[in-house]
Write a protein that holds these residues in place. Structure first.
Motif, PDB file in Angstrom:
ATOM      1  N   PRO A 110      51.134  42.032 -56.631  1.00 27.97           N
ATOM      2  CA  PRO A 110      51.907  43.269 -56.664  1.00 27.97           C
ATOM      3  C   PRO A 110      52.569  43.544 -55.313  1.00 27.97           C
ATOM      4  O   PRO A 110      51.993  43.237 -54.269  1.00 27.97           O
ATOM      5  CB  PRO A 110      50.851  44.336 -56.980  1.00 27.97           C
TER       6      PRO A 110
ATOM      7  N   LYS B  54      54.838  49.256 -53.788  1.00 26.17           N
ATOM      8  CA  LYS B  54      54.781  49.770 -55.153  1.00 26.17           C
ATOM      9  C   LYS B  54      53.332  49.957 -55.580  1.00 26.17           C
ATOM     10  O   LYS B  54      52.979  50.936 -56.247  1.00 26.17           O
ATOM     11  CB  LYS B  54      55.470  48.757 -56.074  1.00 26.17           C
ATOM     12  N   LEU B  55      52.484  49.004 -55.161  1.00 23.36           N
ATOM     13  CA  LEU B  55      51.076  49.053 -55.529  1.00 23.36           C
ATOM     14  C   LEU B  55      50.408  50.296 -54.955  1.00 23.36           C
ATOM     15  O   LEU B  55      49.629  50.967 -55.623  1.00 23.36           O
ATOM     16  CB  LEU B  55      50.366  47.793 -55.019  1.00 23.36           C
TER      17      LEU B  55
ATOM     18  N   THR C 276      51.290  53.233 -56.964  1.00 21.78           N
ATOM     19  CA  THR C 276      50.622  53.172 -58.271  1.00 21.78           C
ATOM     20  C   THR C 276      49.145  53.530 -58.128  1.00 21.78           C
ATOM     21  O   THR C 276      48.604  54.293 -58.928  1.00 21.78           O
ATOM     22  CB  THR C 276      50.747  51.750 -58.870  1.00 21.78           C
ATOM     23  N   VAL C 277      48.513  52.973 -57.095  1.00 18.37           N
ATOM     24  CA  VAL C 277      47.084  53.267 -56.877  1.00 18.37           C
ATOM     25  C   VAL C 277      46.897  54.765 -56.583  1.00 18.37           C
ATOM     26  O   VAL C 277      45.944  55.385 -57.066  1.00 18.37           O
ATOM     27  CB  VAL C 277      46.518  52.385 -55.740  1.00 18.37           C
TER      28      VAL C 277
ATOM     29  N   ARG D 158      48.704  57.134 -57.755  1.00 16.08           N
ATOM     30  CA  ARG D 158      48.841  57.823 -59.057  1.00 16.08           C
ATOM     31  C   ARG D 158      47.552  57.694 -59.871  1.00 16.08           C
ATOM     32  O   ARG D 158      47.103  58.649 -60.493  1.00 16.08           O
ATOM     33  CB  ARG D 158      50.000  57.220 -59.844  1.00 16.08           C
ATOM     34  N   VAL D 159      46.981  56.479 -59.861  1.00 14.07           N
ATOM     35  CA  VAL D 159      45.745  56.262 -60.628  1.00 14.07           C
ATOM     36  C   VAL D 159      44.607  57.089 -60.019  1.00 14.07           C
ATOM     37  O   VAL D 159      43.805  57.689 -60.735  1.00 14.07           O
ATOM     38  CB  VAL D 159      45.387  54.755 -60.674  1.00 14.07           C
TER      39      VAL D 159
ATOM     40  N   LEU E 254      44.709  60.479 -61.104  1.00 12.40           N
ATOM     41  CA  LEU E 254      44.307  60.588 -62.505  1.00 12.40           C
ATOM     42  C   LEU E 254      42.792  60.572 -62.660  1.00 12.40           C
ATOM     43  O   LEU E 254      42.217  61.415 -63.351  1.00 12.40           O
ATOM     44  CB  LEU E 254      44.926  59.404 -63.269  1.00 12.40           C
ATOM     45  N   VAL E 255      42.128  59.612 -62.006  1.00 15.42           N
ATOM     46  CA  VAL E 255      40.693  59.407 -62.276  1.00 15.42           C
ATOM     47  C   VAL E 255      39.770  59.893 -61.149  1.00 15.42           C
ATOM     48  O   VAL E 255      38.577  60.026 -61.352  1.00 15.42           O
ATOM     49  CB  VAL E 255      40.379  57.921 -62.566  1.00 15.42           C
TER      50      VAL E 255
ATOM     51  N   ARG F 110      37.177  56.526 -57.166  1.00 14.27           N
ATOM     52  CA  ARG F 110      36.914  55.714 -58.364  1.00 14.27           C
ATOM     53  C   ARG F 110      37.859  54.524 -58.501  1.00 14.27           C
ATOM     54  O   ARG F 110      37.855  53.837 -59.510  1.00 14.27           O
ATOM     55  CB  ARG F 110      37.043  56.597 -59.619  1.00 14.27           C
ATOM     56  N   VAL F 111      38.702  54.343 -57.495  1.00 13.97           N
ATOM     57  CA  VAL F 111      39.680  53.247 -57.564  1.00 13.97           C
ATOM     58  C   VAL F 111      39.569  52.403 -56.302  1.00 13.97           C
ATOM     59  O   VAL F 111      39.524  52.956 -55.201  1.00 13.97           O
ATOM     60  CB  VAL F 111      41.118  53.797 -57.683  1.00 13.97           C
ATOM     61  N   GLY F 112      39.508  51.114 -56.448  1.00 17.91           N
ATOM     62  CA  GLY F 112      39.468  50.242 -55.269  1.00 17.91           C
ATOM     63  C   GLY F 112      38.814  48.927 -55.580  1.00 17.91           C
ATOM     64  O   GLY F 112      38.681  48.518 -56.732  1.00 17.91           O
ATOM     65  N   THR F 113      38.396  48.276 -54.508  1.00 18.84           N
ATOM     66  CA  THR F 113      37.728  46.985 -54.632  1.00 18.84           C
ATOM     67  C   THR F 113      36.259  47.168 -54.258  1.00 18.84           C
ATOM     68  O   THR F 113      35.975  47.652 -53.171  1.00 18.84           O
ATOM     69  CB  THR F 113      38.378  45.980 -53.665  1.00 18.84           C
TER      70      THR F 113
ATOM     71  N   MET G 143      33.127  51.264 -52.178  1.00 18.09           N
ATOM     72  CA  MET G 143      34.479  51.078 -52.714  1.00 18.09           C
ATOM     73  C   MET G 143      35.460  50.997 -51.540  1.00 18.09           C
ATOM     74  O   MET G 143      35.534  51.920 -50.730  1.00 18.09           O
ATOM     75  CB  MET G 143      34.802  52.281 -53.598  1.00 18.09           C
TER      76      MET G 143
ATOM     77  N   PHE H  65      42.198  48.657 -52.107  1.00 19.05           N
ATOM     78  CA  PHE H  65      42.612  47.377 -52.681  1.00 19.05           C
ATOM     79  C   PHE H  65      43.720  46.770 -51.840  1.00 19.05           C
ATOM     80  O   PHE H  65      44.808  47.329 -51.739  1.00 19.05           O
ATOM     81  CB  PHE H  65      43.089  47.583 -54.118  1.00 19.05           C
TER      82      PHE H  65
END
Lengths: 417, 220
Positions: free
Chosen positions: A275, A279-280, A283-284, A286-287, A290-291, A295-298, A312, A315
Motif C-alpha cells: 500500500p 494513502k495507507l 485509511t488506517v 479512518r479504520v 471506526l473501531v 485496535r488497529v496495528g501490527t 500493538m 503498521f
C-alpha cells in the motif's frame, strides 16, 4: 552565476523570494539578498529570462542583477535600477560608471581616494595595482579587485531556522469542527507550502488549540513515513478531533510540523506491491476512528511467558523483499482466543472436568488432557497462576480451559481451530 | 451440464461465424502451500476475487487461513486480518510462520458491521495482497444479515485492486459472489498420550458444479 535583489525596506520579502529559487542565500545588509542561481538555465532559460522571472516573483519594487560573482551582482543591483545582467568578463566595463561610495571599505581609505580625485569604480580600476598595494595596503588591493568586478568568495549563507509553525487567533470562539477545519486547512496549506519550498516533508504534526476556558487541547499526528499532503493531514486531524473533540469553543489554533527529508524509494519490478504509505496512513486513521485507537496495528509478541502478551504497534511494513521460493506451508492447530476469556462453570469429577457450562460454550466433556500448570511474575499484582486443560466436547469442539489457582474460577480461553 | 453448454456454444459459433467474445477470465491463483488443498482448489485461492472458507468451530478453518497468510507474508505481500470477534492469536500465527510485521490486524471487538466497513476501506485502499475477513465467531443470524450487495461490493473492490479476499465463516454467506467455497468439516482430534497433537478435518470445495473433498491434519 549569482543573482542579487536590492529593495529598500523589503528584506524579508526579498529573502522569501530568493528561497523560491535557491537554498543558498546570503543576506547582505542593507536591503540586499544575493543567491546562487547556477544550474537554473534549464528551468528558466537565459540569465535575462531568469532575471525577468525573479522580478516578476518578487512582487515589490526591487533591482535585480545577475553576475558571475556575488560582489559584482551586489554592486550592480545597488547601482543600477531595474534588471542588470552582466556577462562573464564584462564586469569591469559594466561596473565602471558606478560611484565609489558603493564599494565600501574603511572611511580613511574612502577619504583618501576622494582626495586623489577617484570618483567611480572605473577610475579606481585604472590605478596601477602595485601603487595601490604600496599606498593602501591589503584593503586597497581587495577594493580594487572588487572595483574590477573580480570576486572569488563563496556565499556567506544565512542559517535557515527551519521552524514550520503557524497560528491564528480567532475573532470569535469556534464551537463546531467544520468551521475549524477551514482554519486548519489554511494553516496546513501554509506549512506544507513552506516545507515544499525547502524540498522537505514532515513526519509529525502537532496541533494545539487554546480553548475559551483557558485550557489547552493538544494532539499530534505521528506518521510512519515522511509525507507532504495537506489534504491527508487535514482528514487525519478531523478524524482525531471527531474522536476526541475539544471540551470548549476554540479561540486560538497553533500548528507545528517537524521537518524531515522526503521519502525516496526505488521499487523493484519483481517485488509484490504494497500500500502507498500516504494513502495507507489515512485509511488506517479512518479504520481507527471506526473501531478504536488501540485496535488497529501490527501485533508484536512480548518477550514473556504470560498468556496472550503482545503490544500493538503501528503498521509499517516497509519495503518488500524479493519473492521467496515457494515452500510447503506449515498447517498447525491454531487457537482462536476469546478476549476477555469467557467465565464458565465446570463440573469436576475425579479431578477431571466432565461438563462445561457458559453462555456460549456448553456440553459434556468427552476427552480432557491436563492439567498444565503455568505461573509467572509472582512479584507483580497481575501475576498469573493457573492450570490449563485441553478438552473435547461431545459435539466435537476443542477448547482450552483454565482454572485460576487462587480464585478457583474456570474460564474458556479459546477454541482450537 | 458441461457437455450441453459446450454443444450450445459450438452451435452459436457456427451460426454467427465468430467465436463468442465472452470468456471467463482466468484468475491468478495463490497456492496455499498445503498440497491437498491446492489440488482440491485447482491451484489455490483466486487473486482479485472472493473466497469463502467456512465450517463450524474446531474444523480447521483458522489453520488453513493461517497457512495461506504465512505463504503470503513469505512472498513479501502486505496482508490485512479484519477480525470481527477479536480472536486473532498472534502467537499461533507466528508459530505457523506468519511474518506479523506484514500483517495489519483490525480488532473489531465483536462488531461485524465495523468489520465489513473496515474491510471495505482497506481493500479500496489497494496494495494488500491478501485480505482476510474473519467472521468465524460471528453468530449465524448476524452473518446471514449481511446483504448480498455488500458481498458484491467487496468482490468488485477485490477485482479492481487485485487482492485475494478470503472470508472465514461458519457457513456460506456470499453464495454466488464468491469464486471459491471451501467447506470444512471436523473429523476428530488427534490425541497422543496426554497431549492434543492435532485435528483431522475434511475440506470440500465447490467450483463450477464440481464437488471434491480432501482430508488433512493440522498438527500441533
Amino acid at each position: 552565476m549569482y543573482a542579487c535583489l536590492y529593495g529598500r525596506g523589503n528584506l524579508a520579502l526579498l529573502v522569501e523570494c530568493a528561497r523560491g529559487f535557491s537554498p543558498h542565500i546570503e543576506e547582505n545588509p542593507p536591503d540586499t539578498v544575493v543567491f546562487d542561481v547556477r544550474g537554473l538555465e534549464a528551468l528558466y532559460g537565459t540569465p535575462a529570462q531568469l532575471a525577468k522571472e525573479i522580478e516578476r516573483r518578487v512582487g515589490v519594487p526591487a533591482n535585480v542583477a545577475i553576475a558571475s560573482n556575488p560582489d559584482a551582482a551586489v554592486h550592480a543591483a545597488r547601482g543600477f535600477a531595474g534588471i542588470t545582467v552582466i556577462d562573464r568578463g564584462q564586469e569591469a566595463a559594466r561596473l565602471a560608471k558606478l560611484p565609489l561610495n558603493l564599494l565600501g571599505g574603511s572611511p580613511e581609505t574612502a577619504e583618501l581616494l576622494h582626495l586623489w580625485g577617484i570618483r567611480t569604480f572605473g577610475d579606481f580600476a585604472k590605478l596601477p595595482p602595485l601603487g595601490v598595494a604600496a599606498r593602501l595596503g591589503d584593503e586597497g588591493v581587495e577594493l580594487q579587485r572588487l572595483a574590477c568586478g573580480q570576486g572569488f568568495r563563496q556565499l556567506r549563507e544565512m542559517v535557515d531556522p527551519l521552524e514550520f509553525e503557524a497560528e491564528t487567533e480567532l475573532e470569535y470562539p469556534v464551537e463546531l469542527l467544520e468551521p475549524l477545519a477551514f482554519i486548519l486547512s489554511s494553516l496546513l496549506g501554509e506549512i506544507c507550502g513552506r516545507l515544499r519550498e525547502r524540498a522537505l516533508a514532515t513526519n509529525e504534526i502537532r496541533l494545539r488549540l487554546t480553548l475559551e476556558n483557558g485550557e489547552l487541547h493538544e494532539t499530534s499526528l505521528r506518521l510512519p513515513v515522511p509525507m507532504l499532503d495537506h489534504k491527508a493531514f487535514l482528514r487525519m486531524l478531523q478524524l482525531d478531533l471527531n474522536g476526541r473533540p475539544p471540551a470548549a469553543p476554540v479561540v486560538k489554533v497553533h500548528l507545528a510540523a517537524d521537518h524531515v527529508k522526503p521519502r525516496r524509494t526505488q521499487h523493484g519490478l519483481f517485488v509484490p506491491s504494497s500500500p502507498e504509505p500516504e494513502k495507507l496512513e489515512l485509511t488506517v486513521a479512518r479504520v481507527r476512528h471506526l473501531v478504536g485507537q488501540d485496535r488497529v496495528g501490527t501485533p508484536e509478541i512480548s518477550d514473556t511467558h504470560r498468556p496472550d502478551a503482545f503490544v500493538m504497534r503501528g503498521f509499517s511494513p516497509g519495503q518488500a523483499v524479493a519473492t521467496a521460493t515457494p515452500v510447503q506451508a506449515k498447517c498447525s492447530l491454531c487457537l482462536r482466543r476469546f478476549r476477555p476469556p469467557r467465565y464458565a462453570q465446570v463440573l469436576v469429577v475425579n479431578q477431571q472436568p466432565v461438563r462445561v457450562s457458559s453462555p456460549t460454550v456448553n456440553g459434556r466433556v468427552v476427552m480432557a488432557k491436563g492439567p498444565w500448570r503455568t505461573s509467572g511474575e509472582w512479584w507483580r499484582e497481575d501475576a498469573w497462576n493457573r492450570d490449563e486443560w485441553d478438552v473435547a466436547l461431545e459435539a466435537g469442539e476443542l477448547y482450552r480451559l483454565y482454572q485460576e489457582i487462587d480464585s478457583g474460577r474456570w474460564f474458556v480461553e479459546g477454541s482450537y481451530d | 451440464m458441461g457437455a450441453a453448454i459446450l454443444r450450445l456454444r459450438t452451435e452459436i459459433e457456427a451460426r454467427f461465424e465468430t467465436p463468442l467474445a465472452f470468456r471467463r477470465r482466468e484468475a491468478e491463483l495463490i497456492p496455499t502451500g498445503i498440497e491437498v488443498i491446492d489440488r482440491l482448489t485447482d491451484g489455490g485461492i483466486p487473486r482479485g476475487n472472493l473466497s469463502e472458507i467456512c465450517g463450524p468451530e474446531s474444523s480447521g478453518r483458522t489453520a488453513l487461513v493461517f497457512a495461506i497468510l504465512g505463504q503470503a507474508t513469505r512472498r513479501g505481500e502486505c496482508c490485512a486480518w479484519i477480525d470481527a470477534a477479536g480472536v486473532f492469536d498472534p502467537a499461533s500465527a507466528a508459530e505457523v510462520g506468519v511474518d506479523l510485521e506484514r500483517v495489519l490486524w483490525v480488532n473489531c471487538g465483536g462488531n461485524a458491521e465495523h468489520a465489513l466497513k473496515a474491510v471495505d476501506l482497506l481493500i479500496q485502499a489497494g496494495g494488500f495482497g491478501l485480505v482476510v475477513l474473519d467472521l468465524g465467531d460471528t453468530p449465524d443470524k448476524e452473518a446471514r444479515r449481511i446483504p448480498l450487495a455488500s458481498w458484491f461490493r467487496l468482490r468488485h473492490a477485490a477485482e479492481r485492486t487485485g487482492a485475494a479476499l478470503v472470508a472465514v465463516e461458519r457457513q456460506v454467506n456470499a453464495r454466488s459472489c464468491s469464486a471459491l467455497q471451501v467447506e470444512m468439516r471436523r473429523k476428530g482430534p488427534v490425541w497422543v498420550g496426554k497431549l492434543l497433537r492435532g485435528l483431522t478435518t475434511q475440506a470440500e470445495s465447490q467450483r463450477l458444479y464440481r464437488v471434491r473433498t480432501a482430508e488433512f491434519t493440522a498438527v500441533r
